[in-house]
Design a protein around this motif. Structure first.
Motif, PDB file in Angstrom:
ATOM      1  N   GLU A 351      45.781  32.627  40.047  1.00 23.89           N
ATOM      2  CA  GLU A 351      44.693  33.528  39.599  1.00 23.89           C
ATOM      3  C   GLU A 351      45.257  35.219  39.845  1.00 23.89           C
ATOM      4  O   GLU A 351      45.016  35.858  38.957  1.00 23.89           O
ATOM      5  CB  GLU A 351      43.377  33.467  40.448  1.00 23.89           C
ATOM      6  CG  GLU A 351      42.337  34.218  40.222  1.00 23.89           C
ATOM      7  CD  GLU A 351      40.855  34.069  41.020  1.00 23.89           C
ATOM      8  OE1 GLU A 351      40.191  34.845  40.749  1.00 23.89           O
ATOM      9  OE2 GLU A 351      41.161  33.101  41.689  1.00 23.89           O
ATOM     10  N   LEU A 352      45.849  35.493  41.143  1.00 27.21           N
ATOM     11  CA  LEU A 352      46.582  36.743  41.499  1.00 27.21           C
ATOM     12  C   LEU A 352      47.623  37.179  40.389  1.00 27.21           C
ATOM     13  O   LEU A 352      47.689  38.038  40.115  1.00 27.21           O
ATOM     14  CB  LEU A 352      46.887  36.654  42.702  1.00 27.21           C
ATOM     15  CG  LEU A 352      47.433  37.901  43.556  1.00 27.21           C
ATOM     16  CD1 LEU A 352      46.442  39.086  43.226  1.00 27.21           C
ATOM     17  CD2 LEU A 352      48.053  37.811  44.863  1.00 27.21           C
ATOM     18  N   SER A 354      47.816  36.163  37.436  1.00 26.82           N
ATOM     19  CA  SER A 354      47.442  36.445  36.280  1.00 26.82           C
ATOM     20  C   SER A 354      46.852  37.958  36.219  1.00 26.82           C
ATOM     21  O   SER A 354      46.918  38.710  35.139  1.00 26.82           O
ATOM     22  CB  SER A 354      46.097  35.354  35.866  1.00 26.82           C
ATOM     23  OG  SER A 354      45.402  35.815  34.647  1.00 26.82           O
ATOM     24  N   LEU A 355      46.121  38.221  37.280  1.00 23.83           N
ATOM     25  CA  LEU A 355      45.527  39.639  37.433  1.00 23.83           C
ATOM     26  C   LEU A 355      46.968  40.755  37.561  1.00 23.83           C
ATOM     27  O   LEU A 355      47.114  41.983  37.058  1.00 23.83           O
ATOM     28  CB  LEU A 355      44.793  40.007  38.990  1.00 23.83           C
ATOM     29  CG  LEU A 355      43.535  39.157  38.814  1.00 23.83           C
ATOM     30  CD1 LEU A 355      42.970  39.382  40.402  1.00 23.83           C
ATOM     31  CD2 LEU A 355      42.599  39.766  37.751  1.00 23.83           C
ATOM     32  N   GLN A 358      48.228  41.072  33.982  1.00 28.21           N
ATOM     33  CA  GLN A 358      47.533  41.741  32.932  1.00 28.21           C
ATOM     34  C   GLN A 358      46.960  43.160  33.314  1.00 28.21           C
ATOM     35  O   GLN A 358      47.042  44.005  32.525  1.00 28.21           O
ATOM     36  CB  GLN A 358      46.077  40.844  32.799  1.00 28.21           C
ATOM     37  CG  GLN A 358      46.390  39.642  32.126  1.00 28.21           C
ATOM     38  CD  GLN A 358      44.978  38.885  31.905  1.00 28.21           C
ATOM     39  OE1 GLN A 358      43.842  39.239  31.393  1.00 28.21           O
ATOM     40  NE2 GLN A 358      44.931  37.741  32.486  1.00 28.21           N
ATOM     41  N   PHE A 359      46.854  43.406  34.775  1.00 25.06           N
ATOM     42  CA  PHE A 359      46.364  44.813  35.201  1.00 25.06           C
ATOM     43  C   PHE A 359      47.220  45.227  36.205  1.00 25.06           C
ATOM     44  O   PHE A 359      46.820  45.977  37.204  1.00 25.06           O
ATOM     45  CB  PHE A 359      44.848  44.358  35.654  1.00 25.06           C
ATOM     46  CG  PHE A 359      44.101  43.566  34.716  1.00 25.06           C
ATOM     47  CD1 PHE A 359      43.582  44.376  33.885  1.00 25.06           C
ATOM     48  CD2 PHE A 359      43.713  42.244  35.210  1.00 25.06           C
ATOM     49  CE1 PHE A 359      42.371  43.854  32.979  1.00 25.06           C
ATOM     50  CE2 PHE A 359      42.716  41.644  34.037  1.00 25.06           C
ATOM     51  CZ  PHE A 359      42.208  42.536  33.049  1.00 25.06           C
ATOM     52  N   TYR A 360      48.738  44.972  35.807  1.00 21.12           N
ATOM     53  CA  TYR A 360      49.497  45.670  36.786  1.00 21.12           C
ATOM     54  C   TYR A 360      49.126  47.318  37.177  1.00 21.12           C
ATOM     55  O   TYR A 360      49.321  47.787  38.335  1.00 21.12           O
ATOM     56  CB  TYR A 360      50.925  45.582  36.344  1.00 21.12           C
ATOM     57  CG  TYR A 360      51.888  45.869  37.525  1.00 21.12           C
ATOM     58  CD1 TYR A 360      52.199  45.201  38.733  1.00 21.12           C
ATOM     59  CD2 TYR A 360      52.685  47.059  37.197  1.00 21.12           C
ATOM     60  CE1 TYR A 360      52.992  45.976  39.758  1.00 21.12           C
ATOM     61  CE2 TYR A 360      53.631  47.427  38.150  1.00 21.12           C
ATOM     62  CZ  TYR A 360      53.978  47.107  39.464  1.00 21.12           C
ATOM     63  OH  TYR A 360      54.800  47.599  40.168  1.00 21.12           O
ATOM     64  N   HIS A 362      46.632  48.874  37.414  1.00 25.02           N
ATOM     65  CA  HIS A 362      45.744  49.065  38.309  1.00 25.02           C
ATOM     66  C   HIS A 362      46.022  49.091  39.819  1.00 25.02           C
ATOM     67  O   HIS A 362      45.531  49.733  40.677  1.00 25.02           O
ATOM     68  CB  HIS A 362      44.639  48.141  38.038  1.00 25.02           C
ATOM     69  CG  HIS A 362      43.647  48.394  36.810  1.00 25.02           C
ATOM     70  ND1 HIS A 362      42.470  49.172  36.821  1.00 25.02           N
ATOM     71  CD2 HIS A 362      43.796  47.898  35.530  1.00 25.02           C
ATOM     72  CE1 HIS A 362      42.238  49.034  35.512  1.00 25.02           C
ATOM     73  NE2 HIS A 362      42.882  48.269  34.813  1.00 25.02           N
ATOM     74  N   SER A 380      52.120  45.349  31.810  1.00 21.53           N
ATOM     75  CA  SER A 380      50.526  45.354  31.359  1.00 21.53           C
ATOM     76  C   SER A 380      50.291  46.458  30.421  1.00 21.53           C
ATOM     77  O   SER A 380      49.171  46.631  29.811  1.00 21.53           O
ATOM     78  CB  SER A 380      49.655  45.646  32.545  1.00 21.53           C
ATOM     79  OG  SER A 380      49.847  46.870  33.220  1.00 21.53           O
TER      80      SER A 380
END
Length: 510
Positions: A351-352, A354-355, A358-360, A362, A380
């Motif tokens: 899950e981490l 995936s974040l 997709q949202f590096y 951030h 990302s």
């Protein structure tokens, strides 16, 4: 629809820029495509320059930061552009001898002493606050590995007698403020132990497991606004004293550890709805590992925004070693206002990852970043970088080990990547084993480093050749670092060989 700025002719692109407008929100990316034709095309090898340790360009391109070889003095330069005149066509002539000097490209603004006799400047540490043109530097005494564990200190973490952070106004070299930590350990290598977000600075004390939150005022003062560690709220210590808990130092876990354990307990409790099975589940998942959770320490911290910290917890051994990808670690999102842990992940969490994928952006977003810093390539925001990442993932023999390896880069190290457009993966391809936007020393190669056009895969746009131009082979180990200006077609390649003088090359557009 025809792609904007796709001519191979520089004059044609300048003309097109006057006639065509990029779509809304794409102006900077469109302008960066201009660098396909604006590249460093000429190299001055082993330039005549001072024997300094060059650190980096500031992200706004106004300053080049350097340190003296004895790590006592700070030297700041302002980049200038090489100018000279010829009676005939300049391109057909070699450069005049006087232009092949460092001061033809850089003007020294000042040199100031920063460290005392028993302290040394940490040459890997530098953070820049662009809005006020403040620079943050660090000095320290020698590290002691055999220091005794004092009250509140973590056993196994080394000690440094004194670490001092200096806030310097880079415009004129005035030291505005300083903050000292005594008999502590802060990881200064590559600025790992500190993170700058807008006007907030967090500094992580590994030895005393405390996160110091400081505010950098416009006046140039470093003001400590919060401490997170033994206590999480400002009145926690007062509350304990008022209830006559004078022995809390040996009786209670630190406040941040209490928050961590309570989050793990509640999460484990809620995993099993059946009341009869819940106790057995807690014994297996929580109490059996309780001491392991208690032994976790804070490794690294970054801001996600003004209210949330991203904290990495792990073992004592992993906190002070360089290789941490095989150690068990946890990542927590901590709310400074409510003092709650919002979420928690293991370093093998899909899950981490995936974040992360997709949202590096951030993880390293900062509203104070320069317009150049906001367009650093990542997986990302760039399909080419994403393709590279997924190719590596598909080749990995173990998904869990791959995720752990990727999670080593979190929390993000502040200001660790160059915003130069020549590292934009939508414009150029290059061997990331030899050179990349990440600020690190690398092993030197005898062959030039090629920057190849993404649009024209068979076209080498320019080359960076570190070291001497003689081409003589040398078996001695050499390290190279490259400093690219954030927007000029200008770069320094610095080759260091053991017991040999440093070789500095300047690459620029002639």
């Amino acid at each position: 629809m025809a792609r904007f700025f796709r001519s191979g002719n520089l004059a044609s692109r300048v003309f097109d820029r006057q006639l065509l407008s990029p779509r809304r929100g794409a102006a900077v990316n469109t302008i960066r495509q201009f660098y396909e034709n604006l590249v460093p095309s000429y190299t001055i090898y082993d330039i005549d320059c001072p024997d300094y340790s060059f650190r980096k360009f500031t992200d706004d391109g106004k300053y080049l930061v350097a340190f003296s070889r004895n790590h006592q003095d700070l030297i700041v330069y302002r980049p200038i552009w090489l100018t000279y005149s010829c009676n005939e066509d300049c391109d057909s002539h070699d450069l005049p001898a006087k232009t092949k000097k460092f001061d033809s490209f850089f003007k020294q603004l000042y040199s100031i002493p920063l460290a005392s006799s028993n302290e040394y400047i940490c040459k890997d540490f530098f953070l820049y606050m662009e809005c006020n043109q403040f620079g943050l530097f660090a000095t320290s005494t020698a590290q002691r590995n055999d220091s005794t564990a004092t009250d509140g200190a973590i056993h196994g973490v080394p000690s440094i007698e004194k670490i001092t952070f200096y806030l310097v106004r880079l415009e004129d070299g005035v030291i505005l403020d300083e903050k000292a930590f005594c008999n502590d350990f802060i990881n200064l290598s590559h600025s790992i132990g500190a993170y700058l977000y807008e006007d907030l600075l967090c500094i992580v004390s590994l030895r005393y497991q405390t996160v110091h939150i400081l505010q950098i005022r416009d006046s140039g003062n470093l003001v400590e606004v919060r401490r997170i560690g033994a206590f999480c709220r400002e009145d926690d210590e007062l509350f304990l004293h008022s209830h006559a808990q004078t022995g809390y130092g040996g009786s209670f876990l630190p406040g941040i550890k209490q928050r961590l354990l309570s989050y793990i307990f509640r999460k484990t409790w809620n995993e099993v709805p059946d009341q009869t099975l819940r106790v057995q589940h807690l014994k297996k998942k929580f109490y059996f590992h309780f001491q392991d959770y208690v032994d976790l320490i804070i490794w690294k911290v970054q801001f996600l925004d003004r209210h949330h910290l991203f904290i990495k917890f792990g073992s004592v051994d992993g906190g002070v070693s360089r290789s941490t990808d095989q150690n068990l670690a946890f990542f927590a999102v901590y709310n400074m206002e409510t003092t709650d842990i919002v979420s928690l992940y293991e370093n093998s969490s899909e899950e981490l990852y995936s974040l992360f994928e997709q949202f590096y952006d951030h993880f390293h977003a900062n509203p104070q970043d320069s317009s150049h810093g906001k367009f650093i390539s990542s997986h990302s925001n760039d399909v080419h970088a994403l393709d590279q990442l997924r190719t590596i993932k598909n080749k990995a023999s173990s998904s869990s080990q791959f995720v752990k390896k990727m999670m080593v880069s979190l929390p993000y190290t502040c200001q660790s990547q160059s915003p130069s457009p020549y590292f934009d993966l939508s414009l150029f391809r290059y061997d990331e084993k030899l050179i990349s936007a990440i600020d690190r020393h690398r092993h030197c190669t005898e062959h030039p480093i090629k920057f190849i056009s993404v649009r024209q895969p068979n076209v080498v746009k320019f080359k960076i050749k570190p070291g001497s131009d003689s081409g003589a082979s040398d078996s001695r180990a050499k390290r190279i670092s490259s400093l690219f200006h954030p927007f000029f077609p200008l770069a320094l390649s610095i080759q260091q060989t053991y017991m040999q003088p440093t070789v500095v090359n300047i690459h620029f557009r002639r």
